[in-house]
Design a protein around this motif. Structure first.
Motif, PDB file in Angstrom:
ATOM      1  N   GLY A  91       0.267  -1.287   0.263  1.00 55.14           N
ATOM      2  CA  GLY A  91       0.328  -0.190   0.322  1.00 55.14           C
ATOM      3  C   GLY A  91       0.466   1.652  -0.299  1.00 55.14           C
ATOM      4  N   THR A  92      -0.075   2.615  -0.281  1.00 56.14           N
ATOM      5  CA  THR A  92       0.884   3.681  -0.415  1.00 56.14           C
ATOM      6  C   THR A  92       1.738   3.983   0.863  1.00 56.14           C
ATOM      7  OG1 THR A  92      -1.620   4.323  -1.431  1.00 56.14           O
ATOM      8  CG2 THR A  92       0.179   5.678  -0.774  1.00 56.14           C
ATOM      9  N   ARG A  93       0.929   3.716   2.338  1.00 57.44           N
ATOM     10  CA  ARG A  93       1.755   4.096   3.456  1.00 57.44           C
ATOM     11  C   ARG A  93       2.796   3.631   3.659  1.00 57.44           C
ATOM     12  NH1 ARG A  93       2.916   2.221   8.555  1.00 57.44           N
ATOM     13  NH2 ARG A  93       1.074   0.325   7.731  1.00 57.44           N
ATOM     14  N   GLN A  94       3.128   2.223   3.372  1.00 51.22           N
ATOM     15  CA  GLN A  94       4.697   1.744   3.944  1.00 51.22           C
ATOM     16  C   GLN A  94       5.460   2.016   2.922  1.00 51.22           C
ATOM     17  OE1 GLN A  94       4.857  -2.547   3.711  1.00 51.22           O
ATOM     18  NE2 GLN A  94       3.549  -2.177   5.840  1.00 51.22           N
ATOM     19  N   ALA A  95       5.216   2.348   1.127  1.00 48.87           N
ATOM     20  CA  ALA A  95       5.180   3.189  -0.491  1.00 48.87           C
ATOM     21  C   ALA A  95       6.008   3.966   0.621  1.00 48.87           C
ATOM     22  CB  ALA A  95       4.998   3.297  -0.885  1.00 48.87           C
ATOM     23  N   THR A  96       5.514   5.417   1.036  1.00 51.17           N
ATOM     24  CA  THR A  96       6.007   6.463   0.945  1.00 51.17           C
ATOM     25  C   THR A  96       6.698   6.887   2.103  1.00 51.17           C
ATOM     26  OG1 THR A  96       4.425   6.785   3.004  1.00 51.17           O
ATOM     27  CG2 THR A  96       3.668   7.550   0.647  1.00 51.17           C
ATOM     28  N   GLU A  97       6.582   5.959   3.363  1.00 50.31           N
ATOM     29  CA  GLU A  97       7.611   5.962   4.470  1.00 50.31           C
ATOM     30  C   GLU A  97       9.408   5.539   3.408  1.00 50.31           C
ATOM     31  OE1 GLU A  97       6.414   2.731   7.271  1.00 50.31           O
ATOM     32  OE2 GLU A  97       4.411   4.179   7.599  1.00 50.31           O
ATOM     33  N   THR A 102       4.885  12.040   0.081  1.00 52.39           N
ATOM     34  CA  THR A 102       3.814  12.079   0.506  1.00 52.39           C
ATOM     35  C   THR A 102       3.512  10.738  -0.083  1.00 52.39           C
ATOM     36  OG1 THR A 102       3.577  13.809  -1.417  1.00 52.39           O
ATOM     37  CG2 THR A 102       3.997  14.736   0.729  1.00 52.39           C
ATOM     38  N   ARG A 103       2.009  10.853   0.647  1.00 50.68           N
ATOM     39  CA  ARG A 103       0.696   9.891  -0.179  1.00 50.68           C
ATOM     40  C   ARG A 103       0.461  10.513  -1.540  1.00 50.68           C
ATOM     41  NH1 ARG A 103      -1.008   6.550   3.442  1.00 50.68           N
ATOM     42  NH2 ARG A 103      -2.913   6.204   2.303  1.00 50.68           N
ATOM     43  N   ASP A 104       0.112  11.678  -1.167  1.00 49.24           N
ATOM     44  CA  ASP A 104      -0.050  12.075  -2.511  1.00 49.24           C
ATOM     45  C   ASP A 104       0.839  12.389  -3.718  1.00 49.24           C
ATOM     46  OD1 ASP A 104      -2.394  13.471  -4.337  1.00 49.24           O
ATOM     47  OD2 ASP A 104      -0.619  15.316  -4.630  1.00 49.24           O
ATOM     48  N   ARG A 105       2.077  12.566  -3.712  1.00 48.03           N
ATOM     49  CA  ARG A 105       3.135  11.895  -4.410  1.00 48.03           C
ATOM     50  C   ARG A 105       3.101  10.826  -4.871  1.00 48.03           C
ATOM     51  NH1 ARG A 105       7.050  15.497  -6.976  1.00 48.03           N
ATOM     52  NH2 ARG A 105       5.725  17.456  -5.980  1.00 48.03           N
ATOM     53  N   PHE A 106       3.382   9.911  -4.445  1.00 48.68           N
ATOM     54  CA  PHE A 106       3.765   8.863  -4.361  1.00 48.68           C
ATOM     55  C   PHE A 106       2.463   8.139  -5.300  1.00 48.68           C
ATOM     56  CE2 PHE A 106       2.817   3.811  -4.127  1.00 48.68           C
ATOM     57  CZ  PHE A 106       4.466   3.304  -4.463  1.00 48.68           C
ATOM     58  N   THR A 107       1.342   8.141  -5.028  1.00 47.98           N
ATOM     59  CA  THR A 107      -0.054   7.667  -5.788  1.00 47.98           C
ATOM     60  C   THR A 107       0.704   8.268  -7.187  1.00 47.98           C
ATOM     61  OG1 THR A 107      -0.991   7.450  -4.097  1.00 47.98           O
ATOM     62  CG2 THR A 107      -2.517   7.609  -6.091  1.00 47.98           C
ATOM     63  N   ARG A 108       0.958   9.583  -7.666  1.00 54.10           N
ATOM     64  CA  ARG A 108       0.692  10.262  -8.716  1.00 54.10           C
ATOM     65  C   ARG A 108       1.718   9.876  -9.659  1.00 54.10           C
ATOM     66  NH1 ARG A 108       0.207  16.417  -9.292  1.00 54.10           N
ATOM     67  NH2 ARG A 108      -1.600  17.030  -8.330  1.00 54.10           N
ATOM     68  N   LEU A 109       3.238   9.809  -8.459  1.00 51.35           N
ATOM     69  CA  LEU A 109       4.146   8.033  -9.389  1.00 51.35           C
ATOM     70  C   LEU A 109       3.871   7.223  -9.852  1.00 51.35           C
ATOM     71  CD1 LEU A 109       7.474   9.403  -7.338  1.00 51.35           C
ATOM     72  CD2 LEU A 109       6.193  10.683  -9.502  1.00 51.35           C
ATOM     73  N   ALA A 110       2.744   7.121  -9.110  1.00 53.98           N
ATOM     74  CA  ALA A 110       2.193   4.849  -9.537  1.00 53.98           C
ATOM     75  C   ALA A 110       1.659   4.937 -11.055  1.00 53.98           C
ATOM     76  CB  ALA A 110       1.179   4.465  -8.520  1.00 53.98           C
ATOM     77  N   ARG A 111       0.117   5.897 -10.339  1.00 51.94           N
ATOM     78  CA  ARG A 111      -0.764   6.091 -11.950  1.00 51.94           C
ATOM     79  C   ARG A 111       0.250   6.435 -13.066  1.00 51.94           C
ATOM     80  NH1 ARG A 111      -4.940  10.554 -10.281  1.00 51.94           N
ATOM     81  NH2 ARG A 111      -5.342  10.033 -12.500  1.00 51.94           N
ATOM     82  N   LEU A 112       1.642   7.825 -13.048  1.00 52.93           N
ATOM     83  CA  LEU A 112       1.910   7.620 -13.756  1.00 52.93           C
ATOM     84  C   LEU A 112       2.940   6.158 -15.011  1.00 52.93           C
ATOM     85  CD1 LEU A 112       3.138  11.137 -13.315  1.00 52.93           C
ATOM     86  CD2 LEU A 112       1.375  10.292 -15.256  1.00 52.93           C
ATOM     87  N   GLY A 113       3.077   5.392 -13.714  1.00 53.33           N
ATOM     88  CA  GLY A 113       3.772   4.274 -14.524  1.00 53.33           C
ATOM     89  C   GLY A 113       4.873   4.438 -13.700  1.00 53.33           C
TER      90      GLY A 113
END
Length: 314
Positions: A91-97, A102-113
């Motif tokens: 999940g996002t929480r562990q990935a951001t650590e 930030t959670r928002d930044r990681f989600t954006r990077l993941a959605r962009l592939g």
């Protein structure tokens, strides 16, 4: 990472006599214990090609040869190195650590592939939880070339893609999963079935017109990862993730499938229904004519069980 690492005092299986090949194999759960991995680490290591498996000749799940376990045990820094390569963050929480964003930044990077999931599951709230390799996230964050993506505003072109709804996580997972299926394929028909596994059955039928070839493909077609009872909302969501939906992705999968079936056909034609005998005893061949239609016979097989087979596969 959920799940504790398993430690196991294994009792070595009997060795074969000198000069004889060791054909001992282990179930996947036993192999995980022998390698000091929890089951999630083991499954990921198999998907990534770090652990080679064999088909079970008895028709069960895939197995691991003793020599493969010994090969892995002989590697430097075993089992820590193998465990690290298969360690996933959930999940996002562990990935951001891990990445320090930030959670928002990681989600954006993941959605962009820019970071690619290695696995997923659907939680009780019907939300998809993606898993990522810790090694890959650490490598991405440590690369100086990626620093602007981590702590500066994203370029306008990337922001426009996100605003348009881009989310490459399912597609990137499918690409990774396809690689796993192709590595496990033992012959051209299994390779073709790997491609078919990511397509809707209707698209497979449009690509592979011969019902006998489709039936043969279905023998090897991988089932979607098990997530929830058949027909449940969780199973439907899983099916959406595991089935190609972007037009260009569907197009190249269908093109590759058509080529793979041609190669498989040349390697070994798909089995055909057994020949029927008419009242006079002459064998009647139920194979399709060159134009795709069956040759007429004195006793039309479309009236019997064979006909039902063709209508069902059409």
């Amino acid at each position: 990472m959920s799940g504790d690492t398993i430690t196991h005092e294994s009792t070595p299986a009997p060795r074969p006599a000198a000069g004889k090949r060791d054909t001992t194999t282990f179930s996947q759960s036993r192999a995980a214990r022998e390698l000091g991995l929890n089951r999630r680490q083991f499954d990921i290591a198999v998907r990534l090609g770090h652990i080679r498996t064999l088909p079970d000749e008895g028709g069960g799940g895939r197995r691991v040869a003793r020599e493969e376990i010994e090969r892995l045990r002989a590697q430097q820094d075993f089992p820590e190195a193998l465990r690290k390569r298969a360690e996933a963050v959930v999940g996002t929480r562990q990935a951001t650590e891990v990445m320090g964003v930030t959670r928002d930044r990681f989600t954006r990077l993941a959605r962009l592939g820019l970071v690619v999931p290695v696995d997923f599951y659907v939680n009780r709230y019907l939300a998809v939880v993606w898993l990522y390799l810790a090694d890959e996230l650490e490598g991405f964050a440590a690369d100086p070339n990626n620093a602007p993506l981590l702590n500066r505003p994203l370029p306008e072109s990337l922001r426009d893609q996100l605003h348009a709804g881009l989310d490459l996580r399912p597609r990137n997972w499918r690409g990774r999963y396809l690689g796993f299926l192709l590595r496990q394929a033992g012959d051209p028909w299994e390779r073709a079935a790997a491609l078919a596994s990511l397509l809707d059955p209707l698209q497979v039928a449009e690509t592979v017109g011969d019902p006998c070839e489709r039936a043969h493909l279905n023998r090897f077609r991988a089932r979607p990862p098990a997530h929830g009872p058949h027909g449940s909302p969780t199973a439907h969501l899983t099916e959406r993730i595991t089935t190609a939906e972007d037009p260009d992705e569907i197009a190249w999968l269908r093109a590759d499938l058509a080529g793979a079936v041609t190669e498989a056909r040349e390697h070994r034609p798909a089995p055909r229904p057994a020949l029927r005998h008419s009242d006079g005893g002459a064998a009647q061949d139920a194979r399709p004519a060159p134009d795709g239609r069956r040759e007429p016979t004195r006793e039309d097989p479309s009236r019997g069980l064979l006909g039902r087979f063709f209508r069902r596969g059409a």
